[in-house]
Design a protein around this motif. Structure first.
Motif, PDB file in Angstrom:
ATOM      1  N   VAL A   4       0.864  -1.181   0.000  1.00  0.00           N
ATOM      2  CA  VAL A   4       0.000   0.000   0.000  1.00  0.00           C
ATOM      3  C   VAL A   4       0.904   1.234   0.000  1.00  0.00           C
ATOM      4  O   VAL A   4       2.100   1.139   0.293  1.00  0.00           O
ATOM      5  CB  VAL A   4      -0.954   0.033   1.221  1.00  0.00           C
ATOM      6  N   TRP A   5       0.322   2.376  -0.347  1.00  0.00           N
ATOM      7  CA  TRP A   5       1.121   3.601  -0.477  1.00  0.00           C
ATOM      8  C   TRP A   5       0.454   4.761   0.263  1.00  0.00           C
ATOM      9  O   TRP A   5      -0.767   4.890   0.242  1.00  0.00           O
ATOM     10  CB  TRP A   5       1.245   3.986  -1.953  1.00  0.00           C
ATOM     11  N   ARG A   6       1.266   5.557   0.899  1.00  0.00           N
ATOM     12  CA  ARG A   6       0.748   6.776   1.541  1.00  0.00           C
ATOM     13  C   ARG A   6       1.643   7.950   1.186  1.00  0.00           C
ATOM     14  O   ARG A   6       2.860   7.897   1.388  1.00  0.00           O
ATOM     15  CB  ARG A   6       0.668   6.604   3.055  1.00  0.00           C
ATOM     16  N   GLY A   7       1.041   8.985   0.656  1.00  0.00           N
ATOM     17  CA  GLY A   7       1.818  10.152   0.212  1.00  0.00           C
ATOM     18  C   GLY A   7       2.236  11.041   1.367  1.00  0.00           C
ATOM     19  O   GLY A   7       1.964  12.230   1.383  1.00  0.00           O
ATOM     20  N   GLU A   8       2.936  10.444   2.328  1.00  0.00           N
ATOM     21  CA  GLU A   8       3.394  11.196   3.506  1.00  0.00           C
ATOM     22  C   GLU A   8       4.401  12.263   3.080  1.00  0.00           C
ATOM     23  O   GLU A   8       5.056  12.129   2.060  1.00  0.00           O
ATOM     24  CB  GLU A   8       4.107  10.252   4.485  1.00  0.00           C
ATOM     25  N   ARG A   9       4.562  13.282   3.926  1.00  0.00           N
ATOM     26  CA  ARG A   9       5.649  14.231   3.684  1.00  0.00           C
ATOM     27  C   ARG A   9       6.949  13.477   3.871  1.00  0.00           C
ATOM     28  O   ARG A   9       7.109  12.729   4.832  1.00  0.00           O
ATOM     29  CB  ARG A   9       5.577  15.413   4.663  1.00  0.00           C
ATOM     30  N   PRO A  10       7.907  13.704   2.943  1.00  0.00           N
ATOM     31  CA  PRO A  10       9.163  12.951   2.992  1.00  0.00           C
ATOM     32  C   PRO A  10       9.881  13.077   4.337  1.00  0.00           C
ATOM     33  O   PRO A  10      10.426  12.127   4.857  1.00  0.00           O
ATOM     34  CB  PRO A  10       9.994  13.577   1.881  1.00  0.00           C
ATOM     35  N   GLN A  11       9.852  14.258   4.945  1.00  0.00           N
ATOM     36  CA  GLN A  11      10.676  14.478   6.140  1.00  0.00           C
ATOM     37  C   GLN A  11      10.188  13.694   7.356  1.00  0.00           C
ATOM     38  O   GLN A  11      10.864  13.613   8.365  1.00  0.00           O
ATOM     39  CB  GLN A  11      10.763  15.983   6.480  1.00  0.00           C
ATOM     40  N   GLU A  12       9.021  13.104   7.266  1.00  0.00           N
ATOM     41  CA  GLU A  12       8.510  12.422   8.447  1.00  0.00           C
ATOM     42  C   GLU A  12       9.209  11.097   8.730  1.00  0.00           C
ATOM     43  O   GLU A  12       9.045  10.513   9.782  1.00  0.00           O
ATOM     44  CB  GLU A  12       6.997  12.203   8.333  1.00  0.00           C
ATOM     45  N   GLY A  13       9.985  10.631   7.752  1.00  0.00           N
ATOM     46  CA  GLY A  13      10.726   9.391   7.969  1.00  0.00           C
ATOM     47  C   GLY A  13       9.828   8.179   8.070  1.00  0.00           C
ATOM     48  O   GLY A  13      10.219   7.141   8.584  1.00  0.00           O
ATOM     49  N   ARG A  14       8.606   8.289   7.587  1.00  0.00           N
ATOM     50  CA  ARG A  14       7.700   7.145   7.627  1.00  0.00           C
ATOM     51  C   ARG A  14       7.711   6.455   6.264  1.00  0.00           C
ATOM     52  O   ARG A  14       8.084   7.045   5.261  1.00  0.00           O
ATOM     53  CB  ARG A  14       6.283   7.613   7.972  1.00  0.00           C
ATOM     54  N   PHE A  15       7.306   5.184   6.270  1.00  0.00           N
ATOM     55  CA  PHE A  15       7.241   4.465   5.003  1.00  0.00           C
ATOM     56  C   PHE A  15       6.152   5.068   4.121  1.00  0.00           C
ATOM     57  O   PHE A  15       5.043   5.330   4.575  1.00  0.00           O
ATOM     58  CB  PHE A  15       6.941   2.982   5.246  1.00  0.00           C
ATOM     59  N   ARG A  16       6.481   5.272   2.869  1.00  0.00           N
ATOM     60  CA  ARG A  16       5.477   5.729   1.924  1.00  0.00           C
ATOM     61  C   ARG A  16       4.994   4.567   1.049  1.00  0.00           C
ATOM     62  O   ARG A  16       3.969   4.660   0.400  1.00  0.00           O
ATOM     63  CB  ARG A  16       6.055   6.869   1.082  1.00  0.00           C
ATOM     64  N   GLU A  17       5.796   3.501   1.048  1.00  0.00           N
ATOM     65  CA  GLU A  17       5.384   2.253   0.380  1.00  0.00           C
ATOM     66  C   GLU A  17       5.648   1.137   1.372  1.00  0.00           C
ATOM     67  O   GLU A  17       6.770   1.043   1.884  1.00  0.00           O
ATOM     68  CB  GLU A  17       6.204   2.052  -0.899  1.00  0.00           C
ATOM     69  N   PHE A  18       4.648   0.315   1.668  1.00  0.00           N
ATOM     70  CA  PHE A  18       4.886  -0.773   2.601  1.00  0.00           C
ATOM     71  C   PHE A  18       3.885  -1.892   2.385  1.00  0.00           C
ATOM     72  O   PHE A  18       2.895  -1.733   1.678  1.00  0.00           O
ATOM     73  CB  PHE A  18       4.863  -0.276   4.059  1.00  0.00           C
ATOM     74  N   VAL A  19       4.191  -3.038   2.995  1.00  0.00           N
ATOM     75  CA  VAL A  19       3.362  -4.232   2.811  1.00  0.00           C
ATOM     76  C   VAL A  19       2.431  -4.378   4.008  1.00  0.00           C
ATOM     77  O   VAL A  19       2.864  -4.241   5.155  1.00  0.00           O
ATOM     78  CB  VAL A  19       4.241  -5.492   2.681  1.00  0.00           C
ATOM     79  N   GLN A  20       1.162  -4.650   3.730  1.00  0.00           N
ATOM     80  CA  GLN A  20       0.216  -4.973   4.785  1.00  0.00           C
ATOM     81  C   GLN A  20      -0.253  -6.411   4.611  1.00  0.00           C
ATOM     82  O   GLN A  20      -0.359  -6.903   3.493  1.00  0.00           O
ATOM     83  CB  GLN A  20      -1.001  -4.048   4.726  1.00  0.00           C
ATOM     84  N   ALA A  21      -0.526  -7.064   5.732  1.00  0.00           N
ATOM     85  CA  ALA A  21      -1.071  -8.425   5.711  1.00  0.00           C
ATOM     86  C   ALA A  21      -2.389  -8.390   6.475  1.00  0.00           C
ATOM     87  O   ALA A  21      -2.394  -8.144   7.675  1.00  0.00           O
ATOM     88  CB  ALA A  21      -0.100  -9.405   6.375  1.00  0.00           C
ATOM     89  N   ASP A  22      -3.472  -8.620   5.761  1.00  0.00           N
ATOM     90  CA  ASP A  22      -4.807  -8.437   6.333  1.00  0.00           C
ATOM     91  C   ASP A  22      -5.625  -9.729   6.359  1.00  0.00           C
ATOM     92  O   ASP A  22      -5.539 -10.538   5.442  1.00  0.00           O
ATOM     93  CB  ASP A  22      -5.606  -7.438   5.485  1.00  0.00           C
ATOM     94  N   VAL A  23      -6.430  -9.883   7.397  1.00  0.00           N
ATOM     95  CA  VAL A  23      -7.541 -10.837   7.371  1.00  0.00           C
ATOM     96  C   VAL A  23      -8.819 -10.079   7.719  1.00  0.00           C
ATOM     97  O   VAL A  23      -8.810  -9.203   8.583  1.00  0.00           O
ATOM     98  CB  VAL A  23      -7.376 -12.021   8.362  1.00  0.00           C
ATOM     99  N   ASP A  24      -9.880 -10.399   7.001  1.00  0.00           N
ATOM    100  CA  ASP A  24     -11.189  -9.803   7.257  1.00  0.00           C
ATOM    101  C   ASP A  24     -12.252 -10.864   7.020  1.00  0.00           C
ATOM    102  O   ASP A  24     -12.046 -11.793   6.240  1.00  0.00           O
ATOM    103  CB  ASP A  24     -11.477  -8.639   6.297  1.00  0.00           C
ATOM    104  N   VAL A  25     -13.384 -10.686   7.698  1.00  0.00           N
ATOM    105  CA  VAL A  25     -14.584 -11.454   7.375  1.00  0.00           C
ATOM    106  C   VAL A  25     -15.668 -10.447   7.063  1.00  0.00           C
ATOM    107  O   VAL A  25     -15.869  -9.493   7.830  1.00  0.00           O
ATOM    108  CB  VAL A  25     -15.048 -12.328   8.567  1.00  0.00           C
ATOM    109  N   VAL A  26     -16.324 -10.624   5.921  1.00  0.00           N
ATOM    110  CA  VAL A  26     -17.379  -9.698   5.521  1.00  0.00           C
ATOM    111  C   VAL A  26     -18.673 -10.481   5.349  1.00  0.00           C
ATOM    112  O   VAL A  26     -18.700 -11.499   4.653  1.00  0.00           O
ATOM    113  CB  VAL A  26     -17.016  -8.985   4.208  1.00  0.00           C
ATOM    114  N   GLY A  27     -19.708 -10.005   5.998  1.00  0.00           N
ATOM    115  CA  GLY A  27     -21.001 -10.666   5.896  1.00  0.00           C
ATOM    116  C   GLY A  27     -21.898  -9.986   4.872  1.00  0.00           C
ATOM    117  O   GLY A  27     -21.607  -8.883   4.410  1.00  0.00           O
ATOM    118  N   ASN A  28     -22.972 -10.657   4.526  1.00  0.00           N
ATOM    119  CA  ASN A  28     -23.949 -10.091   3.607  1.00  0.00           C
ATOM    120  C   ASN A  28     -25.170  -9.725   4.435  1.00  0.00           C
ATOM    121  O   ASN A  28     -25.960 -10.587   4.804  1.00  0.00           O
ATOM    122  CB  ASN A  28     -24.287 -11.131   2.538  1.00  0.00           C
TER     123      ASN A  28
END
Lengths: 463, 463
Positions: free
Chosen positions: B115-139
């Motif tokens: 996933v990507w986040r257009g953070e300000r460069p100086q914040e030293g945070r990842f702007r591109e990183f991997v997420q691992a998700d589990v979800d359950v969605v009902g109808n």
């Protein structure tokens, strides 16, 4: 493609299709690692300066901008902006230069990642897709034997994909030096231009390419015809290749003592070596096909395209070549050779033309039934026992009627439904039902195993 | 992080670090599939209209534009432009709505992607990183038991990562309804605002949050203190939680017969159920912690954050919650609950703080030596035999002196070097040397196997 895919060019797959994609990826990775290739992943973005200098694909880049900088994008020169990578070769070259002190050369790497191309929407081409690449990059030099080994690694990988319905693949090889020497020998100096037009042969045909060679590359009709004659040459062994090439040179009057011919001969020797060596290791897997041009301009020697038997209209599904000047650092160069599989297009073909599909949607082999919500923890506990033994298990979403729980398993393709012992039944114990065969037997979660045919999620093909 | 990573916020790993990342991904996938979760992958882009409607992260979007459309970007409203996704929950909701006719509900899915986040460069945070998700969605509906199961799936996944050096993880749970009911009971109606300030507690401390509650959310100093008292509440079982919460309500004078308290009680009951159930299945893995707020605004019930023992300063490494209104189609809603691991940050921590590393750079167990280039095919043939038996093998890049070939294996961490029988030596046959122990023995490529300790590339940790 998923029914609801709402953005043209951005394929998205249903769960049962994703199983096939994941199986392709897993299989390729296994073959690449068996061959000693090292896996890396590069960031998705590169500076415009690095994306823009390489060949025609530079016209199809997606540039990024932060939402907050909207309206100000043009204040930054394109070279300093970020764009999504359009292949995995340009990022590899940059990665190798940046990390050269930490890598062992020759550096053999595999990489399977998404790439993006800002194609016009109406073209119906993928704008986001997965590529699977292998490359070897040397430090200063790179032995020619890799120009045989790399296409053969891809052939053996594609051979494994026949289990998913893929037809036999044949690599068609050519050499840029051979083409360049021949064109220069004819007196044509716009080598890039000629290659670009020759690359269109499969799409627009001989006559149209002939016209373009005359109108765009300053060729005489005779020169254009000679170029097309070269493109018509194929050979399955080195001696045949030499004979046919030399025959053509004599026919069109190329000076076989000249500099241009020497250059061609260099490419000819490498190409002959490639098809002869490949033939010894995997007969019939690589042929010389002198129409192979490759649109991208970074190749400097061998070039490869790969076609599927009976699916030639699909075009090349695995392409690449040798590039001696893509990665440089001062005077140091990092020559490389590699090939790239267009995985998303291959997947699309396997799904639609070959009926590739998952044997089931869910990875679970067992659905544990729930008699009533108060006893859910009994079912959870059984599922945990199965999982601890490596058996994927799901638990029914609600304590619905047993028929409904079985239907849930059936929709997901889960082959077994597990019935926990009910109150007063502890003596008889749990039972498990194979809902495909109808067999129901007593079972203990600490020892029961599924029949091997039902144990794993896997890919099948055919109607 | 790779030494040469040249773009701030876009992490890239050296091969030996990538092995660790790949092992994390493989392990999570295995646990998710054991639990019956179905893998999907969504496209990397979403229309601005779908990215912009969700919470604060909407401020950190990367928008795309085609190179050719440069200078014309502003003619298209942001809603109609494409942007890179900033999480995997918004794409899941869109995917579920688009494909609802092809999915079985409740739909349990896992997804590991960048996933990507257009953070300000100086914040030293990842702007591109991997997420691992589990979800359950009902109808239409989603049973509450999933609000216990989902955090427990993540706990069991994180437990597996302890093999790579990860400390014990504890899920801290809260419930939005509980917070909202409490704030409204106090007379504070800017619930979103209060949650946003409370979410800053770990970063800026109690006093600063207290000031912000007064200045930004219109709270009196007493109301602000009551909010902070609530945030200070924790409990490890349901009875304790009820007692402490009701005690606080009485103390700050909330009408326990009123509508606001009823809402709070609804959240309180769910939260008590979660920690009691979790405690029965995995004692100590989930606690109630009423300061958990989550910045994103799509959560409507349970919210979770996860902290590592001894590494609390790292912040939450796995967060999520229940969202009842994210995916809708006309009157139909698809309520979901899920959690997301920030995989890149976790990897960065394991590499730098725990010394996680690959036992070797190359996946190959064997390097087959080459005595001279003319005999390379002999070595290739041996390597092929080993690979056909599942033993990853590489072949020496050049027929260099044997010491140099061994050094190449050593640099890559390949434990065995295989010496093909030399001319005149056919009787004695091939030999294989373990270059770590120095043992050298006769060997046949059709039957030899590596010692199990040297058979696989794997992850170790510690100095």
């Amino acid at each position: 493609m998923s029914q609801g895919a709402s953005l043209s060019g951005f394929p998205e797959w249903l769960p049962e299709q994703r199983v096939v994609e994941q199986a392709l990826i897993d299989t390729l990775r296994r073959v690449f690692e068996l061959n000693g290739f090292i896996g890396i992943e590069t960031r998705a973005v590169e500076p415009g300066s690095s994306l823009l200098k390489k060949g025609e694909t530079s016209k199809e880049i997606y540039l990024l901008s932060r939402l907050q900088d909207r309206g100000e994008e043009d204040k930054v020169p394109v070279e300093d902006r970020l764009g999504l990578h359009f292949d995995l070769t340009v990022p590899l070259s940059r990665y190798v230069v940046e990390n050269s002190g930490h890598l062992t050369f020759p550096f053999k790497r595999w990489q399977i990642q998404k790439v993006w191309r800002g194609e016009r929407p109406q073209e119906g081409r993928f704008r986001e897709f997965v590529q699977a690449d292998v490359d070897v990059v040397g430090n200063g030099e790179l032995p020619a034997h890799y120009e045989v080994e790399l296409p053969l690694v891809m052939v053996s990988a594609l051979e494994e994909l026949r289990a998913f319905g893929l037809p036999k693949a044949t690599v068609h090889a050519n050499n840029r030096k051979l083409s360049e020497g021949f064109y220069r020998g004819l007196g044509l100096d716009d080598v890039e231009g000629v290659l670009r037009e020759i690359d269109k042969l499969d799409k627009i045909g001989t006559n149209a390419v002939c016209d373009l060679l005359v109108s765009q590359c300053g060729a005489t009709p005779e020169q254009a015809r000679a170029c097309l004659d070269l493109a018509g040459l194929t050979a399955s062994d080195g001696r045949q290749l030499h004979e046919r090439f030399d025959g053509l040179c004599r026919q069109v009057g190329i000076d076989m003592g000249g500099q241009a011919y020497s250059l061609a001969e260099e490419g000819l020797d490498t190409l002959a070596m490639i098809i002869d060596e490949a033939d010894r290791i995997r007969p019939g897997s690589v042929i010389a096909d002198l129409k192979i041009a490759r649109g991208l301009d970074y190749y400097t020697g061998s070039v490869y395209e790969t076609f599927l038997e009976g699916a030639e209209s699909l075009g090349s599904i695995c392409s690449g070549g040798r590039y001696d000047n893509l990665a440089t650092q001062g005077k140091r160069t990092y020559p490389g050779v590699g090939l790239s599989i267009g995985l998303s297009r291959l997947l699309s073909f396997l799904l639609s033309a070959k009926g590739a599909h998952a044997n089931r949607v869910s990875p679970a082999s067992v659905l544990v039934a729930v008699w009533n919500e108060g006893d859910r923890s009994v079912s959870d506990h059984i599922a945990q026992k199965l999982r601890s033994r490596g058996i994927a298990a799901d638990v029914a979403p609600t304590a619905a009627k047993v028929g409904k729980q079985i239907r849930y398993a059936d929709h997901l393709g889960i082959p077994y439904v597990w019935f926990p012992a009910q109150e007063g039944e502890e003596a008889t114990g749990d039972e498990v039902k194979n809902i495909i065969t109808g067999d129901q037997v007593p079972a203990d979660a600490l020892s029961w195993t599924p029949d091997s045919v039902y144990a794993q999620q896997r890919v099948e093909f055919g109607a």
